[in-house]
Design a protein around this motif. Structure first.
Motif, mmCIF file in Angstrom:
data_model
loop_
_atom_site.group_PDB
_atom_site.id
_atom_site.type_symbol
_atom_site.label_atom_id
_atom_site.label_comp_id
_atom_site.label_asym_id
_atom_site.label_seq_id
_atom_site.Cartn_x
_atom_site.Cartn_y
_atom_site.Cartn_z
ATOM 1 N N ASP A 121 7.886 3.282 -38.510
ATOM 2 C CA ASP A 121 9.210 3.086 -39.321
ATOM 3 C C ASP A 121 10.257 2.600 -38.142
ATOM 4 O O ASP A 121 11.465 2.264 -38.516
ATOM 5 N N CYS A 186 12.002 9.851 -40.255
ATOM 6 C CA CYS A 186 11.286 9.225 -41.184
ATOM 7 C C CYS A 186 10.238 10.385 -41.922
ATOM 8 O O CYS A 186 10.484 11.572 -41.333
ATOM 9 N N HIS A 188 7.193 10.809 -41.201
ATOM 10 C CA HIS A 188 6.379 11.270 -40.234
ATOM 11 C C HIS A 188 6.905 12.293 -39.363
ATOM 12 O O HIS A 188 6.438 13.211 -38.593
HETATM 13 ZN ZN LIG Z 1 7.510 7.362 -39.486
#
Ligand SMILES: [Zn+2]
Ligand SMILES: [Zn+2]
Length: 205
Positions: A121, A186, A188
Motif C-alpha cells: 500500500d 493500511c 496490513h
Molecule cells: Zn498494507
C-alpha cells in the motif's frame, strides 16, 4: 581508539544527516560565504566538516559530521562491526510490522527509531523515536528520522501522535516529521497492530 575498546562512547562531535558537500553549517551559516574545511572522522568513519564562520568566533566551534542516512548504508546485525557510527536495521517479524533502526558506535546504542512500512500500500508510519537522555541534542534523532524516511521514499507517511512534553515538542519542531501526526494505517499495518487503539481515535478529536 581500537576495536578492543568496550568503554562507553559519546557523540563528541555533533552529527547531522546528509551526503555530499553541505551548503550550510548546522548553526545556519552559508558555507559559500564563510568557508568550510572537510576532513574525516576516524571515530565515526564519516565525513567531518568545519564551518570557518563558526570557528572564527570565540567559542571556536563549527565542527560536525555528516551521516549518510540512505538505506544502502544501513547494516544488519550480522554486518555490525566495532568501527564507525552505524545505522543498524532490525527488520520486523511480519512484513508490515514494527521494525527499527538503531544508531550505534561500538557497543553503545545512542537511540532508535521505530517504523512500519507496507510496500503493497506504500504506507509508512513513524512509530517512535527514542534517544538516550545523555546523548540528546547531538543530532542523533535527526539522523534516525532521516534514515527512517529514506526507507520509504514516495510512501504516504504519517506518525503516531507526538508526546506533548516540552522535550518532545522541541525535538519535532526542530527536526520536522516525515508526515502528519495522524496515523493512517493500511489493513496490513492494522493486522500487525502497528497503531495502538487509543492513537487511532486521536484523529477524531
Ligand atoms: Zn498494507
Ligand atoms: Zn557555522
Amino acid at each position: 581508539m581500537t576495536g578492543a575498546d568496550h568503554g562507553w562512547r559519546t557523540l563528541e562531535i555533533p552529527i547531522r544527516p546528509g551526503a555530499g558537500t553541505p551548503t550550510h553549517c548546522p548553526w545556519g551559516h552559508n558555507l559559500a560565504v564563510g568557508g568550510v574545511r572537510q576532513s574525516w572522522s576516524q571515530d565515526y568513519r564519516a565525513s567531518e566538516w568545519l564551518c570557518e564562520a563558526c570557528h572564527a568566533l570565540p567559542s571556536r566551534g563549527g565542527l560536525w559530521a555528516r551521516i549518510d542516512p540512505r538505506p544502502a548504508r544501513h547494516v544488519t546485525e550480522d554486518q555490525v562491526d566495532e568501527y564507525g557510527l552505524r545505522l543498524v536495521l532490525l527488520r520486523p517479524l511480519t512484513p508490515a510490522g514494527i521494525g527499527s533502526i538503531q544508531l550505534r558506535l561500538g557497543h553503545t546504542t545512542f537511540g532508535e527509531v521505530q517504523l512500519s512500512l507496507c510496500s503493497i500500500d506504500r504506507r509508512a508510519i513513524l512509530v517512535h523515536v527514542d534517544i538516550e537522555e545523555k546523548h540528546r541534542r547531538r543530532g542523533a534523532g535527526s539522523v534516525l528520522v532521516a534514515a527512517a524516511a529514506a526507507r520509504g521514499p514516495r510512501y504516504q507517511w504519517t506518525t503516531l501522535p507526538i508526546d506533548r512534553d516540552p522535550t518532545s515538542i522541541a525535538f519535532w519542531a526542530r527536526t520536522g516529521a516525515p508526515g502528519p501526526a495522524a496515523p493512517h494505517p493500511c489493513t496490513h499495518q492494522l493486522e500487525a497492530k502497528v497503531v495502538p487503539a487509543d492513537a487511532r481515535w486521536a484523529k477524531w478529536w
